[in-house]
Design an enzyme around this catalytic site. Structure first.
Site, PDB file in Angstrom:
ATOM      1  N   ARG A  31       0.836  -1.245  -0.203  1.00 13.21           N
ATOM      2  CA  ARG A  31      -0.016   0.099  -0.041  1.00 13.21           C
ATOM      3  C   ARG A  31       0.966   1.078   0.054  1.00 13.21           C
ATOM      4  NH1 ARG A  31      -2.652   0.031   4.914  1.00 13.21           N
ATOM      5  NH2 ARG A  31      -1.293  -1.439   5.855  1.00 13.21           N
ATOM      6  N   GLY A  57       8.296 -15.465  11.947  1.00 17.92           N
ATOM      7  CA  GLY A  57       6.876 -15.493  12.117  1.00 17.92           C
ATOM      8  C   GLY A  57       6.291 -16.673  11.335  1.00 17.92           C
ATOM      9  N   CYS A  70      13.701 -13.702  18.047  1.00 20.64           N
ATOM     10  CA  CYS A  70      14.747 -13.330  18.923  1.00 20.64           C
ATOM     11  C   CYS A  70      14.766 -14.082  20.071  1.00 20.64           C
ATOM     12  CB  CYS A  70      14.506 -11.761  19.293  1.00 20.64           C
ATOM     13  SG  CYS A  70      13.084 -11.282  19.787  1.00 20.64           S
TER      14      CYS A  70
END
Length: 161
Positions: free
Chosen positions: A36, A111, A141
């Site tokens: 976007r 993720g 992390c």
């Protein structure tokens, strides 16, 4: 000759990755993507990064917002050695197919699920296993901290063998 790095997803993680890559003598950020036309897209341009629309159908939104892009993700992948995928986790599967089709190596952020790549990388624990792989997932992390603690214990005391 420097490694040509594409950053797919110039958000919170992507900005940090782009800055880290830019600080290396043997790497160059050849472009970043956004889906976007946000303030982050403008920041990328101000930082001197070439901006690409994250998908061909998103280019019109950038044009309408008056933000110039240098093409789409497909144009960026055609000229890169490796892509660091910093897109939100729900995009990993589709992105991996796109990277396979483009014939480029990719690093996915923590993720993504381990199954996406089959190897979750931590330089302290499994550098040799990750070397040369087409796709690698970099652990979070928190996992990095655990690896830095547990790997020496495994080496010294055989824990986990």
């Amino acid at each position: 000759m420097s490694v040509q790095v594409a950053i797919n997803g110039y958000g919170t993680i992507g900005k940090r990755v782009a800055d880290a890559v830019s600080a290396q003598d043997d790497m160059e950020v050849i472009g970043v993507t956004k889906f976007r036309p946000t303030i982050e897209a403008e920041i990328a341009i101000e930082c001197g990064y070439s901006l690409f629309a994250g998908a061909p159908e998103k280019k019109a939104a950038f044009d309408a917002a008056g933000i110039s892009v240098d093409g789409t993700i497909h144009d960026l992948l055609a000229n890169t050695d490796i892509v660091v995928d910093c897109a939100p986790e729900r995009f990993g599967a589709a992105n991996k197919k796109m990277y396979e089709k483009a014939g480029v190596k990719a690093i996915f952020q923590g993720g993504e699920k381990h199954e996406r790549t089959g190897i979750s990388f931590n330089s302290f624990a499994n550098y040799a296993q990750a070397l040369g792989q087409q796709f690698v997932r970099v652990v979070s992390c928190n996992t990095t901290g655990l690896c830095r603690t547990l790997h020496p214990l495994q080496e010294k005391f055989g824990i986990g063998n």
